[in-house]
Design a protein around this motif. Structure first.
Motif, PDB file in Angstrom:
ATOM      1  N   UNK A 194       2.803   3.096   9.335  1.00 47.38           N
ATOM      2  CA  UNK A 194       3.406   4.351   8.410  1.00 47.38           C
ATOM      3  C   UNK A 194       2.433   3.999   7.245  1.00 47.38           C
ATOM      4  N   UNK A 195       2.165   4.860   6.444  1.00 48.31           N
ATOM      5  CA  UNK A 195       1.281   4.642   5.028  1.00 48.31           C
ATOM      6  C   UNK A 195       2.324   5.093   3.994  1.00 48.31           C
ATOM      7  N   UNK A 196       2.187   4.497   2.850  1.00 48.00           N
ATOM      8  CA  UNK A 196       2.885   4.552   1.725  1.00 48.00           C
ATOM      9  C   UNK A 196       2.410   4.326   0.433  1.00 48.00           C
ATOM     10  N   UNK A 197       2.342   5.348  -0.337  1.00 48.84           N
ATOM     11  CA  UNK A 197       1.645   5.340  -1.680  1.00 48.84           C
ATOM     12  C   UNK A 197       2.329   5.913  -2.770  1.00 48.84           C
ATOM     13  N   UNK A 198       2.106   5.461  -3.964  1.00 44.24           N
ATOM     14  CA  UNK A 198       3.140   5.685  -5.021  1.00 44.24           C
ATOM     15  C   UNK A 198       2.238   6.240  -6.280  1.00 44.24           C
ATOM     16  N   UNK A 199       2.530   7.124  -6.933  1.00 42.37           N
ATOM     17  CA  UNK A 199       1.785   7.429  -8.149  1.00 42.37           C
ATOM     18  C   UNK A 199       2.882   7.596  -9.435  1.00 42.37           C
ATOM     19  N   UNK A 200       4.094   7.239  -9.078  1.00 40.69           N
ATOM     20  CA  UNK A 200       5.169   7.282  -9.855  1.00 40.69           C
ATOM     21  C   UNK A 200       5.168   6.639 -11.268  1.00 40.69           C
ATOM     22  N   UNK A 201       4.084   5.838 -11.493  1.00 38.50           N
ATOM     23  CA  UNK A 201       3.805   5.319 -12.831  1.00 38.50           C
ATOM     24  C   UNK A 201       3.298   6.130 -13.622  1.00 38.50           C
ATOM     25  N   UNK A 202       2.720   7.235 -13.340  1.00 38.19           N
ATOM     26  CA  UNK A 202       2.150   8.389 -14.007  1.00 38.19           C
ATOM     27  C   UNK A 202       2.908   9.635 -13.915  1.00 38.19           C
ATOM     28  N   UNK A 203       2.632  10.608 -14.650  1.00 38.64           N
ATOM     29  CA  UNK A 203       3.366  11.855 -15.084  1.00 38.64           C
ATOM     30  C   UNK A 203       2.847  12.813 -13.694  1.00 38.64           C
ATOM     31  N   UNK A 204       3.025  12.076 -12.418  1.00 34.66           N
ATOM     32  CA  UNK A 204       2.958  12.879 -11.346  1.00 34.66           C
ATOM     33  C   UNK A 204       4.096  13.317 -10.538  1.00 34.66           C
ATOM     34  N   UNK A 205       4.350  14.539 -10.398  1.00 36.02           N
ATOM     35  CA  UNK A 205       5.737  14.962  -9.886  1.00 36.02           C
ATOM     36  C   UNK A 205       5.665  14.849  -8.156  1.00 36.02           C
ATOM     37  N   UNK A 206       4.673  15.137  -7.577  1.00 37.72           N
ATOM     38  CA  UNK A 206       4.286  14.970  -6.344  1.00 37.72           C
ATOM     39  C   UNK A 206       2.905  15.111  -5.696  1.00 37.72           C
ATOM     40  N   UNK A 207       2.569  14.518  -4.529  1.00 37.68           N
ATOM     41  CA  UNK A 207       1.243  14.671  -4.106  1.00 37.68           C
ATOM     42  C   UNK A 207       1.056  14.443  -2.712  1.00 37.68           C
ATOM     43  N   UNK A 208      -0.028  14.742  -1.876  1.00 33.72           N
ATOM     44  CA  UNK A 208       0.115  14.364  -0.426  1.00 33.72           C
ATOM     45  C   UNK A 208      -1.485  13.746  -0.084  1.00 33.72           C
TER      46      UNK A 208
END
Length: 291
Positions: A194-208
């Motif tokens: 399973x792949x996990x990625x996070x951009x929560x440290x920036x003003x990103x609400x959601x991505x795919x």
């Protein structure tokens, strides 16, 4: 565009574009060639992070830090273990389509966590593998994350293969990458399940994104938003969670079940599933995380 002319020669030309080597990103380019075979479909939902944020605050009060991605990894291990059809990979097909496609289901959950790292002075993505997530506790997961996020993590032995791909000639590097993924039994140790990625440290609400696995999870930032609880408006910390699934391996209803299970697991984090982690923090701070 206006081109200036000199009195004694042909028109002056604009400077040539500067070329740069992508050798530090060759592993990413090889991976994208593999991931292009996927048939991605995207889902997303909002996660009420109130209980997790309360747990993080209680932990900080006693000197313990947990990143939000640790909770997502903790939940991913348990949820994928409960949904073995999503913890799977498509087997290489037979020539000329003589055999129906087959999948292999993995007994353990190994997350491929995308990390933003600097290699040889250039910013790139490294993928850290975290095996046995189905039984790992939060402390163990956070310890592994911290190790991979250390300043010299690019030199860890786990990334020796990435460094080798950057040194090989491109044809050999492409063949080496493909060979590493050919054997299904080796897939968890090379690409994870399973792949996990996070951009929560920036003003990103959601991505795919498509991480090359049956399920890819993408976490955005946590921000206060209005929510409705028992018919009343409230403000709660909310995180957008994106789920991309490979339609060759699972169907939409099964992927929606995974996303629903992730939602309930994250939103109900302190409902006894991690009592050994929570209760010492509760006793140390006097907080009632079940409120």
């Amino acid at each position: 565009m206006t081109v200036s002319r000199s009195a004694e020669g042909p028109p002056a030309q604009p400077p040539a574009a500067r070329r740069r080597s992508e050798r530090n990103r060759l592993h990413t380019l090889y991976f994208l060639e593999h991931a292009a075979r996927q048939r991605p479909v995207h889902l997303d939902t909002d996660i009420d992070m109130s209980r997790i944020e309360a747990h993080r605050a209680a932990a900080r009060a006693v000197g313990q830090r947990y990143s939000r991605v640790a909770y997502l990894l903790w939940a991913s291990g348990r949820v994928l273990h409960r949904h073995p059809g999503a913890n799977a990979a498509l087997l290489p097909g037979r020539p000329f389509g003589l055999r129906a496609p087959r999948t292999v289901r993995f007994t353990g959950v190994t997350a491929k966590l995308a990390l933003d790292r600097t290699v040889n002075g250039e910013r790139t993505v490294l993928s850290a593998l975290l095996p046995r997530l189905e039984s790992a506790d939060l402390d163990n997961i956070q310890e592994r994350i911290d190790r991979y996020r250390s300043p010299d993590s690019a030199e860890l032995p786990e990334f020796r293969g990435v460094r080798l791909l950057g040194r090989l000639p491109v044809p050999l590097g492409r063949l080496a990458f493909a060979a590493a993924l050919r054997a299904p039994a080796r897939r968890p140790a090379t690409l994870g399940t399973v792949s996990v990625s996070s951009l929560g440290h920036r003003p990103v609400d959601g991505f795919h994104s498509s991480g090359g696995t049956a399920i890819t999870l993408c976490a955005g930032r946590v921000i206060d938003r209005p929510v409705v609880r028992q018919g009343r408006l409230a403000i709660a910390p909310v995180m957008r969670l994106g789920l991309t699934f490979d339609h060759r391996i699972i169907d939409g209803a099964a992927a929606a079940d995974v996303l629903g299970d992730l939602t309930s697991t994250l939103e109900g984090f302190d409902d006894g599933a991690e009592e050994d982690c929570i209760q010492p923090l509760v006793r140390g701070t006097g907080q009632d995380l079940r409120a």
